[in-house]
Design a protein around this motif. Structure first.
Motif, PDB file in Angstrom:
ATOM      1  N   TYR A 141     -47.639 -42.741 -40.360  1.00  0.00           N
ATOM      2  CA  TYR A 141     -48.298 -42.049 -39.247  1.00  0.00           C
ATOM      3  C   TYR A 141     -49.506 -42.857 -38.745  1.00  0.00           C
ATOM      4  CZ  TYR A 141     -50.834 -38.360 -36.728  1.00  0.00           C
ATOM      5  OH  TYR A 141     -51.517 -37.632 -35.787  1.00  0.00           O
ATOM      6  N   ARG A 142     -50.283 -43.419 -39.692  1.00  0.00           N
ATOM      7  CA  ARG A 142     -51.441 -44.245 -39.313  1.00  0.00           C
ATOM      8  C   ARG A 142     -51.019 -45.439 -38.469  1.00  0.00           C
ATOM      9  NH1 ARG A 142     -53.257 -43.648 -44.657  1.00  0.00           N
ATOM     10  NH2 ARG A 142     -52.615 -45.751 -45.197  1.00  0.00           N
ATOM     11  N   GLU A 146     -42.732 -35.366 -36.945  1.00  0.00           N
ATOM     12  CA  GLU A 146     -41.850 -36.057 -37.896  1.00  0.00           C
ATOM     13  C   GLU A 146     -42.484 -36.109 -39.278  1.00  0.00           C
ATOM     14  OE1 GLU A 146     -39.337 -39.269 -35.255  1.00  0.00           O
ATOM     15  OE2 GLU A 146     -41.467 -39.647 -35.563  1.00  0.00           O
ATOM     16  N   LEU A 147     -43.785 -36.358 -39.332  1.00  0.00           N
ATOM     17  CA  LEU A 147     -44.486 -36.374 -40.616  1.00  0.00           C
ATOM     18  C   LEU A 147     -44.313 -35.032 -41.320  1.00  0.00           C
ATOM     19  CD1 LEU A 147     -48.037 -37.703 -41.393  1.00  0.00           C
ATOM     20  CD2 LEU A 147     -47.425 -35.390 -42.037  1.00  0.00           C
ATOM     21  N   ARG A 148     -44.541 -33.957 -40.576  1.00  0.00           N
ATOM     22  CA  ARG A 148     -44.489 -32.613 -41.173  1.00  0.00           C
ATOM     23  C   ARG A 148     -43.090 -32.251 -41.655  1.00  0.00           C
ATOM     24  NH1 ARG A 148     -48.439 -29.417 -36.818  1.00  0.00           N
ATOM     25  NH2 ARG A 148     -50.396 -30.199 -37.688  1.00  0.00           N
ATOM     26  N   ASN A 208     -48.512 -45.499 -36.460  1.00  0.00           N
ATOM     27  CA  ASN A 208     -47.714 -44.998 -35.331  1.00  0.00           C
ATOM     28  C   ASN A 208     -46.217 -45.165 -35.543  1.00  0.00           C
ATOM     29  OD1 ASN A 208     -49.970 -44.178 -33.713  1.00  0.00           O
ATOM     30  ND2 ASN A 208     -50.342 -46.332 -33.257  1.00  0.00           N
ATOM     31  N   LYS A 230     -55.799 -43.787 -34.893  1.00  0.00           N
ATOM     32  CA  LYS A 230     -56.121 -43.406 -36.262  1.00  0.00           C
ATOM     33  C   LYS A 230     -56.851 -44.540 -36.969  1.00  0.00           C
ATOM     34  CE  LYS A 230     -51.548 -41.434 -35.864  1.00  0.00           C
ATOM     35  NZ  LYS A 230     -51.224 -42.313 -34.724  1.00  0.00           N
ATOM     36  N   ILE A 245     -44.365 -42.875 -37.124  1.00  0.00           N
ATOM     37  CA  ILE A 245     -43.762 -41.552 -36.950  1.00  0.00           C
ATOM     38  C   ILE A 245     -44.762 -40.657 -36.207  1.00  0.00           C
ATOM     39  CG2 ILE A 245     -42.192 -41.561 -38.939  1.00  0.00           C
ATOM     40  CD1 ILE A 245     -44.326 -40.017 -40.506  1.00  0.00           C
ATOM     41  N   SER A 246     -44.237 -39.595 -35.609  1.00  0.00           N
ATOM     42  CA  SER A 246     -45.083 -38.634 -34.904  1.00  0.00           C
ATOM     43  C   SER A 246     -45.606 -37.585 -35.882  1.00  0.00           C
ATOM     44  CB  SER A 246     -44.275 -37.940 -33.807  1.00  0.00           C
ATOM     45  OG  SER A 246     -43.264 -37.122 -34.393  1.00  0.00           O
ATOM     46  N   LYS A 247     -46.524 -36.748 -35.405  1.00  0.00           N
ATOM     47  CA  LYS A 247     -47.060 -35.655 -36.219  1.00  0.00           C
ATOM     48  C   LYS A 247     -45.940 -34.720 -36.660  1.00  0.00           C
ATOM     49  CE  LYS A 247     -49.678 -32.504 -34.152  1.00  0.00           C
ATOM     50  NZ  LYS A 247     -50.900 -31.828 -33.627  1.00  0.00           N
ATOM     51  N   MET A 267     -45.643 -41.107 -45.842  1.00  0.00           N
ATOM     52  CA  MET A 267     -45.532 -40.589 -44.478  1.00  0.00           C
ATOM     53  C   MET A 267     -46.845 -40.739 -43.712  1.00  0.00           C
ATOM     54  SD  MET A 267     -42.414 -39.548 -43.951  1.00  0.00           S
ATOM     55  CE  MET A 267     -41.874 -40.908 -44.985  1.00  0.00           C
ATOM     56  N   TRP A 268     -47.962 -40.515 -44.411  1.00  0.00           N
ATOM     57  CA  TRP A 268     -49.267 -40.682 -43.763  1.00  0.00           C
ATOM     58  C   TRP A 268     -49.531 -42.147 -43.411  1.00  0.00           C
ATOM     59  CZ3 TRP A 268     -52.738 -37.923 -41.280  1.00  0.00           C
ATOM     60  CH2 TRP A 268     -52.687 -36.535 -41.400  1.00  0.00           C
TER      61      TRP A 268
END
Length: 229
Positions: free
Chosen positions: A59-60, A68-70, A62, A160, A64-66, A55-56
């Motif tokens: 995220y790096r 969505e990651l959580r 782009n 990021k 997924i959003s913050k 997931m990270w």
């Protein structure tokens, strides 16, 4: 050891100085019980850890959003475990995780010793992809915030690591030439290749036990910094 004199050392935070795995496990031990989620704890962590890494990585890039990651790192873990947890509870766990994570303060072995050694000799800074509201609390809670002059995070930069702009911003804020800068981090793509592309010198803290990639000097214990700088 390095091609140019180092005046400024930039550290990644999670998995480099701050013991993310241990602190994350302690956080989950608390919030799963608090929210009455009945799950095999060791099994949960075993499945969660690689999903969180995936997931990270998304995220790096782009992907997924913050938010969505959580959500997704928990949702996918429970799905793999075949444990039914409502979205309401997942959202509560995601909130509680961020709320409590920085209250656990374990550092990686010899992190403080390395910082104590470097602090009188170099200007020290942080470049992190972590979330702004959490990273400062981690630094303060673990007693290392005072070592660092500049703290640059991905939310502040709008990009990021390994995006060049976050390194550019860090160098500009520190007012240092890339060739006199050293980036120390655990992630080959984000920390090592990202910094190298900007002309910074690099040192790979091999937290993940990667095979030798030939990109730079690699250390397996932060105490080794004392024999290099």
């Amino acid at each position: 050891m390095f091609d140019h004199q180092v005046t400024d050392v930039f550290f990644d935070l999670d998995h480099t100085l701050w013991d993310f795995e241990k602190n994350s496990a302690l956080t989950f031990a608390k919030i799963l019980v608090d929210n009455k989620v009945n799950v095999d704890f060791d099994g949960f962590l075993e499945i969660y850890a690689p999903i969180n890494m995936q997931m990270w990585a998304l995220y790096r890039e782009n992907g997924i959003s913050k938010s969505e990651l959580r959500y997704q790192r928990l949702k996918q873990t429970f799905d793999r475990l075949e444990v039914l947890v409502s979205d309401e509870v997942i959202d509560k766990l995601a909130h509680d995780y961020i709320l409590h994570l920085s209250s656990f303060t374990h550092l990686l072995p010899n992190a403080k010793e390395a910082l104590e050694y470097l602090y009188p000799k170099y200007r020290l800074h942080i470049i992190t992809n972590g979330f702004q509201e959490v990273q400062t609390k981690k630094l303060r809670g673990s007693g290392i915030h005072h070592y660092f002059q500049k703290i640059i995070d991905s939310e502040m930069a709008g990009v990021k690591k390994p995006h060049p702009y976050i390194f550019e911003m860090a160098l500009e804020k520190a007012q240092v030439d890339p060739k006199n800068s050293l980036m120390i981090g655990d992630n080959v793509e984000a920390d090592i290749l990202g910094a190298k592309a900007m002309g910074m010198q690099v040192l790979h803290y091999n937290f993940h036990k990667d095979s030798d990639h030939g990109e730079c000097i690699m250390i397996n214990d932060l105490i080794e910094i004392k024999s290099i700088l």
